[in-house]
Design an enzyme around this catalytic site. Sequence first.
Site, short mmCIF file in Angstrom:
data_model
loop_
_atom_site.label_atom_id
_atom_site.label_comp_id
_atom_site.label_asym_id
_atom_site.label_seq_id
_atom_site.Cartn_x
_atom_site.Cartn_y
_atom_site.Cartn_z
CG HIS A 11 41.61 44.64 34.78
ND1 HIS A 11 40.91 45.69 34.22
CD2 HIS A 11 41.13 44.50 36.05
CE1 HIS A 11 40.04 46.15 35.11
NE2 HIS A 11 40.16 45.46 36.22
CG PHE A 46 40.07 35.32 32.18
CD1 PHE A 46 38.73 35.03 31.96
CD2 PHE A 46 40.66 34.90 33.36
CE1 PHE A 46 37.98 34.34 32.91
CE2 PHE A 46 39.92 34.21 34.32
CZ PHE A 46 38.58 33.93 34.09
C1 2AL Z 1 42.79 40.84 38.30
C2 2AL Z 1 43.48 41.65 39.20
O1 2AL Z 1 44.47 42.34 38.94
N1 2AL Z 1 42.86 41.54 40.40
C3 2AL Z 1 41.83 40.68 40.24
O2 2AL Z 1 41.05 40.35 41.14
N2 2AL Z 1 41.80 40.27 38.95
N3 2AL Z 1 43.17 40.70 36.99
C4 2AL Z 1 42.45 39.95 36.11
N4 2AL Z 1 42.97 39.85 34.86
O3 2AL Z 1 41.42 39.36 36.43
#
Ligand code: 2AL
Length: 173
Positions: free
Chosen positions: A67, A119
């Site tokens: 992510h 996170f």
């Molecule tokens: C993300 C993301 O890419 N989309 C989301 O809802 N949360 N990334 C993240 N580090 O929490």
Amino acid sequence: MDIEKVNSMDFGEFVDVFGNVVERCPLIAAAVWSQRPFSDLEDLEKHFFAFIDGLPQAGQEGVLRCHPDLAGCELQRGALSAESLREQSAAGLTSLGAAERLRLAELNAQYRARFGFPFVLAARLRDPEAVLRELARRLRCLPAQELRTALGEVKKIGRLRLADLLGGHPLGP
Ligand code: 2AL
């Protein structure tokens, strides 16, 4: 798109369509395809989540590491996936002021240093203030608890992405 359409997809089409239900983890969609036919959206979702739950801890941490940070360098570089950009934009993270962006970057760095993964939060359900508040709160959690919380957020993101794709309402939490 209805479930019959999903069940009729060949491997390539399925991975093209569902490859980013879990951010940058098309392998999960590739594995889920083998479990078709699916009875409905809920059943399809269950297979995605069962794959994540069945991973060893190193694999679960790997999923988290796929992510991008919220309002992080991928956003600045224009390197987010389309889904992530939409979510971060819905949360107002694409139009932060300099002070908020700096605060988020500091907390993201502290979080990564403490837990070893980024996170993760289902951003589109939040606004910048709520993101910062939740990040500060989760920074104080214990690592085992935090891993569970973060994987729960991965599933929330996946549930909303599946609902987008299938045109349904997201199922309950
Ligand atoms: C993300 C993301 O890419 N989309 C989301 O809802 N949360 N990334 C993240 N580090 O929490």
